[in-house]
Write a protein that holds these residues in place. Structure first.
Motif, PDB file in Angstrom:
ATOM      1  N   UNK A   1       0.826  -1.215   0.000  1.00  0.00           N
ATOM      2  CA  UNK A   1       0.000   0.000   0.000  1.00  0.00           C
ATOM      3  C   UNK A   1       0.863   1.269   0.000  1.00  0.00           C
ATOM      4  N   UNK A   2       2.096   1.162   0.489  1.00  0.00           N
ATOM      5  CA  UNK A   2       3.001   2.315   0.426  1.00  0.00           C
ATOM      6  C   UNK A   2       2.857   3.313   1.566  1.00  0.00           C
ATOM      7  N   UNK A   3       2.028   3.002   2.571  1.00  0.00           N
ATOM      8  CA  UNK A   3       1.861   3.959   3.676  1.00  0.00           C
ATOM      9  C   UNK A   3       3.158   4.154   4.463  1.00  0.00           C
ATOM     10  N   UNK A   4       3.937   3.078   4.609  1.00  0.00           N
ATOM     11  CA  UNK A   4       5.212   3.178   5.332  1.00  0.00           C
ATOM     12  C   UNK A   4       6.172   4.080   4.558  1.00  0.00           C
ATOM     13  N   UNK A   5       6.187   3.929   3.236  1.00  0.00           N
ATOM     14  CA  UNK A   5       7.062   4.749   2.390  1.00  0.00           C
ATOM     15  C   UNK A   5       6.699   6.230   2.503  1.00  0.00           C
ATOM     16  N   UNK A   6       5.376   6.512   2.469  1.00  0.00           N
ATOM     17  CA  UNK A   6       4.933   7.903   2.524  1.00  0.00           C
ATOM     18  C   UNK A   6       5.199   8.527   3.891  1.00  0.00           C
ATOM     19  N   UNK A   7       5.213   7.697   4.927  1.00  0.00           N
ATOM     20  CA  UNK A   7       5.445   8.201   6.280  1.00  0.00           C
ATOM     21  C   UNK A   7       6.924   8.507   6.507  1.00  0.00           C
ATOM     22  N   UNK A   8       7.817   7.716   5.891  1.00  0.00           N
ATOM     23  CA  UNK A   8       9.237   7.810   6.226  1.00  0.00           C
ATOM     24  C   UNK A   8       9.882   9.055   5.630  1.00  0.00           C
ATOM     25  N   UNK A   9      10.377   9.937   6.489  1.00  0.00           N
ATOM     26  CA  UNK A   9      11.023  11.168   6.028  1.00  0.00           C
ATOM     27  C   UNK A   9      12.451  10.914   5.564  1.00  0.00           C
ATOM     28  N   UNK A  10      12.952   9.725   5.826  1.00  0.00           N
ATOM     29  CA  UNK A  10      14.356   9.466   5.529  1.00  0.00           C
ATOM     30  C   UNK A  10      14.535   8.474   4.383  1.00  0.00           C
ATOM     31  N   UNK A  11      13.419   8.152   3.716  1.00  0.00           N
ATOM     32  CA  UNK A  11      13.460   7.209   2.605  1.00  0.00           C
ATOM     33  C   UNK A  11      14.141   5.894   2.991  1.00  0.00           C
ATOM     34  N   UNK A  12      13.878   5.447   4.205  1.00  0.00           N
ATOM     35  CA  UNK A  12      14.501   4.213   4.669  1.00  0.00           C
ATOM     36  C   UNK A  12      13.687   2.989   4.252  1.00  0.00           C
ATOM     37  N   UNK A  13      12.512   3.252   3.667  1.00  0.00           N
ATOM     38  CA  UNK A  13      11.669   2.143   3.212  1.00  0.00           C
ATOM     39  C   UNK A  13      10.961   2.621   1.944  1.00  0.00           C
ATOM     40  N   UNK A  14      10.935   1.787   0.936  1.00  0.00           N
ATOM     41  CA  UNK A  14      10.239   2.206  -0.282  1.00  0.00           C
ATOM     42  C   UNK A  14       9.439   1.047  -0.869  1.00  0.00           C
TER      43      UNK A  14
ATOM     44  N   UNK B   1       7.526   5.244  13.078  1.00  0.00           N
ATOM     45  CA  UNK B   1       6.329   5.646  12.334  1.00  0.00           C
ATOM     46  C   UNK B   1       5.790   4.557  11.429  1.00  0.00           C
ATOM     47  N   UNK B   2       6.677   3.838  10.756  1.00  0.00           N
ATOM     48  CA  UNK B   2       6.222   2.808   9.806  1.00  0.00           C
ATOM     49  C   UNK B   2       5.443   1.700  10.507  1.00  0.00           C
ATOM     50  N   UNK B   3       5.865   1.352  11.725  1.00  0.00           N
ATOM     51  CA  UNK B   3       5.155   0.308  12.472  1.00  0.00           C
ATOM     52  C   UNK B   3       3.724   0.761  12.761  1.00  0.00           C
ATOM     53  N   UNK B   4       3.584   2.069  13.063  1.00  0.00           N
ATOM     54  CA  UNK B   4       2.272   2.603  13.422  1.00  0.00           C
ATOM     55  C   UNK B   4       1.320   2.659  12.236  1.00  0.00           C
ATOM     56  N   UNK B   5       1.829   3.052  11.054  1.00  0.00           N
ATOM     57  CA  UNK B   5       0.921   3.262   9.923  1.00  0.00           C
ATOM     58  C   UNK B   5       0.609   1.988   9.125  1.00  0.00           C
ATOM     59  N   UNK B   6       1.391   0.927   9.329  1.00  0.00           N
ATOM     60  CA  UNK B   6       1.166  -0.287   8.532  1.00  0.00           C
ATOM     61  C   UNK B   6      -0.167  -0.938   8.908  1.00  0.00           C
ATOM     62  N   UNK B   7      -1.128  -0.986   7.955  1.00  0.00           N
ATOM     63  CA  UNK B   7      -2.440  -1.561   8.281  1.00  0.00           C
ATOM     64  C   UNK B   7      -2.416  -3.091   8.305  1.00  0.00           C
ATOM     65  N   UNK B   8      -1.350  -3.670   7.774  1.00  0.00           N
ATOM     66  CA  UNK B   8      -1.277  -5.121   7.634  1.00  0.00           C
ATOM     67  C   UNK B   8      -0.460  -5.785   8.740  1.00  0.00           C
ATOM     68  N   UNK B   9       0.106  -4.958   9.626  1.00  0.00           N
ATOM     69  CA  UNK B   9       1.053  -5.471  10.626  1.00  0.00           C
ATOM     70  C   UNK B   9       2.125  -6.322   9.948  1.00  0.00           C
TER      71      UNK B   9
END
Lengths: 152, 298
Positions: B92-105, B123-131
């Protein structure tokens, strides 16, 4: 086939931007339709403190490009482009128009490795932090080298 | 019934002495190679009561060469970074959009992480809807604890080679302080994040500099930073006699006290090269450092 060219402007007369990650724009040229079909504004990546190459490569991949034409690609951007199966033609300068024509005519070939170390596009690498100290060694360290990325 | 309460004068004095709060002194500089560690070590050796030394120059900790502590504990310090559970990710890309440091894409059906870019914000752990992200660890360095022969508590950080993020390790070093009466913090050079983290919350900051254009240039930046952080500060002028008096005039003009001048001396340099603190080879300096620590304690 779509080609993404890092560019300083938005048309065929623009200069190729020598930086990939911090390029001003990406011009998407569709060889089947023989014209520019999309322009990606890369301002966000230009402003990013870190990971500009990763962000830029992601945008290029999402645009469906199969080849990238640019000046230099850093190791992290290279890893993303590689994972996306995108070919990289680097060390290209001059106008976008000429770059596209040369590529189509087989005068420019894809590279098989990143063209520069991390951060070399920023003028000064991470080593710069230590700068100025006569007893700390020179400040103009050339980045941190290897990318250490991991594909999950 | 009447009680007459009499407080003897002597006790009053003792109470005053006990009221002196524990003091955290940061030794910083701006410019590198001005003598932060030399000054920090000299101060630690000159202070009375319980003393603790924190080497926060985690990129190249070197105070141990002079204090020669016996290290009794070594802890690994790591940051929490995301690790993808492939079968759960729906790209879904929510982790990518949350990360300010481009550590996940994320692109197409590919998700990539770049652990060395991660600042461990979570932040990525919090926004991931799929766990679909689980906690992995990136080792950033070690913290070593020990004691010197003279009973000085010693803590130092050692950043893993290749690691770029010093601040979390510096925080880990400071967190292990036992709040002795005097805490000496040997800071990293520069005026960027690692130096900020090291000087923050100090009661006083000693800026070690030298009377050269470079020394003055970086001193100006550092004093500006300390004003912002609201850390009171003064200067120790090292290699005094070298260069000119521009820096001294500048300090005078700005009302920044110059607490001590350390002469540009071959004797000190020779001792340094052998790992001997300057206070061991120069009695006048030893007395000067004892006065200095009392002076900044006020």
């Amino acid at each position: 086939m779509k080609i993404a060219i890092s560019a300083q402007g938005t048309d065929m007369a623009s200069e190729v931007d020598p930086r990939f990650g911090r390029a001003r724009y990406f011009v998407i040229f569709d060889t089947d339709r023989d014209r520019i079909t999309q322009v990606i504004d890369n301002q966000a990546a230009q402003d990013a403190a870190h990971g500009a190459g990763i962000g830029a490569a992601t945008k290029v991949a999402e645009a469906g490009a199969e080849t990238v034409i640019t000046g230099r690609v850093g190791p992290k951007a290279f890893a993303v482009l590689h994972a996306a199966g995108i070919k990289i033609v680097s060390n290209i300068a001059g106008r976008v128009k000429d770059a596209v024509e040369n590529f189509i005519n087989g005068k420019a070939h894809p590279a098989d490795g990143p063209g520069c170390d991390a951060h070399s596009g920023q003028g000064m690498g991470m080593g710069g932090r230590r700068g100025g100290g006569a007893f700390r060694g020179g400040g103009a360290g050339g980045g941190r080298g290897g990318c250490g990325c991991r594909r999950n | 019934m009447h009680f007459e309460v009499v407080v003897p004068e002597a006790d009053e004095e003792a109470a005053d002495a006990a009221e002196i709060d524990p003091m955290k002194v940061a030794i910083a500089s701006g410019k590198g190679g001005t003598g932060k560690t030399s000054v920090a070590v000299a101060l630690a050796l000159s202070a009375q009561g319980s003393v603790e030394f924190l080497d926060c120059d985690v990129e190249e900790p070197n105070a141990h060469f002079f204090l020669k502590p016996e290290i009794r504990l070594c802890e690994d310090i790591s940051l929490e970074v995301p690790v993808v559970i492939q079968e759960r990710c729906n790209y879904c890309g929510k982790c990518r959009d949350m990360c300010r440091f481009n550590a996940i894409t994320v692109f197409g059906e590919t998700i990539m992480t770049f652990p060395d870019m991660c600042h461990s914000c979570g932040g990525c752990f919090l926004v991931c809807p799929q766990e679909a992200l689980e906690v992995g660890r990136r080792l950033i360095g070690t913290v070593e604890l020990g004691t010197t022969g003279r009973g000085i508590g010693f803590v130092q950080g050692r950043l893993r080679i290749g690691e770029a993020m010093a601040p979390p390790l510096i925080r880990a070093v400071k967190a292990r302080s036992t709040d002795s009466r005097t805490v000496i913090i040997d800071c990293p050079p520069g005026t960027s994040c690692p130096a900020m983290v090291a000087v923050r919350d100090a009661d006083y900051c000693l800026l070690v500099t030298e009377p050269t254009p470079f020394g003055l240039h970086d001193l100006k930046i550092m004093t500006g930073v300390l004003k912002r952080l609201k850390v009171s500060h003064g200067v120790v002028l090292n290699r005094a006699g070298l260069g000119d008096d521009t820096l001294e005039h500048w300090c005078l003009d700005k009302g920044i006290p110059i607490h001590l001048k350390i002469p540009f001396s071959r004797k000190i340099a020779e001792a340094y090269a052998k790992g001997i603190p300057m206070t061991e080879v120069d009695k006048d300096l030893r007395d000067a450092f004892t006065r200095l620590i009392l002076e900044i304690g006020k």
